[in-house]
Design an enzyme around this catalytic site. Structure first.
Site, PDB file in Angstrom:
ATOM      1  N   ASP A   1       0.842  -1.198   0.000  1.00 45.98           N
ATOM      2  CA  ASP A   1       0.000   0.000   0.000  1.00 45.98           C
ATOM      3  C   ASP A   1       0.877   1.248   0.000  1.00 45.98           C
ATOM      4  O   ASP A   1       0.581   2.230   0.658  1.00 45.98           O
ATOM      5  CB  ASP A   1      -0.935  -0.005   1.212  1.00 45.98           C
ATOM      6  CG  ASP A   1      -2.017   1.058   1.109  1.00 45.98           C
ATOM      7  OD1 ASP A   1      -2.427   1.397  -0.019  1.00 45.98           O
ATOM      8  OD2 ASP A   1      -2.455   1.570   2.157  1.00 45.98           O
TER       9      ASP A   1
ATOM     10  N   ASP B   1       3.363   2.383   8.011  1.00 49.24           N
ATOM     11  CA  ASP B   1       2.121   1.651   7.756  1.00 49.24           C
ATOM     12  C   ASP B   1       2.421   0.335   7.049  1.00 49.24           C
ATOM     13  O   ASP B   1       2.041   0.101   5.908  1.00 49.24           O
ATOM     14  CB  ASP B   1       1.126   2.492   6.953  1.00 49.24           C
ATOM     15  CG  ASP B   1      -0.257   1.848   6.914  1.00 49.24           C
ATOM     16  OD1 ASP B   1      -0.505   0.888   7.686  1.00 49.24           O
ATOM     17  OD2 ASP B   1      -1.083   2.288   6.104  1.00 49.24           O
TER      18      ASP B   1
END
Length: 143
Positions: A76, A93
């Site tokens: 991502d 993340d």
């Protein structure tokens, strides 16, 4: 939280600058804070880098280390989860990162490359094709 802790450990061991994981218990992850006095470092979305070409090359190196040393794909990656702190590029993340054996690893790597190339070409960086980036990162010819 446990998956992200493990992914952060693997990434850090591979030489990728990520927030250092400290502890995980149940669904709580404690990691290094990137920023100062309670204010987090800006993401690339919030503040574009001063030297986009250098940051782009650093990210390709990070992606290669993730792939070849940690056997991970971020999954991502975009300007929303990359920050600059004290002149250094930091990926964060990592919760959705997958191992190379995951059936979607290849398509997620291509998506990461598409996102990064889109962002940096918008900043004027002359980016290579997705296939060339894929080859550089994986060492394999794109399928």
């Amino acid at each position: 939280a446990q998956k992200e802790f493990r992914n952060l450990e693997l990434a850090a061991r591979a030489g990728v600058k990520v927030p250092r994981p400290i502890a995980v218990k149940k669904n709580v992850l404690i990691m290094e804070f990137i920023g100062e006095t309670g204010k987090s470092a800006p993401s690339l979305k919030e503040k574009p880098p001063r030297n986009p070409e250098k940051v782009y090359k650093t990210l390709l190196t990070f992606m290669q280390k993730l792939y070849r040393k940690a056997e991970l794909v971020h999954g991502d990656l975009s300007e929303y989860n990359i920050m600059m702190w004290r002149g250094r590029t930091v990926m964060f993340d990592m919760s959705q990162a997958v191992l190379l054996v995951h059936p979607l690893a290849d398509s997620l790597l291509r998506r990461d490359l598409t996102n990064i190339n889109r962002y940096f070409s918008g900043l004027g960086v002359n980016v290579p094709s997705i296939d060339e980036c894929y080859r550089r990162i994986t060492g394999h010819v794109a399928a």
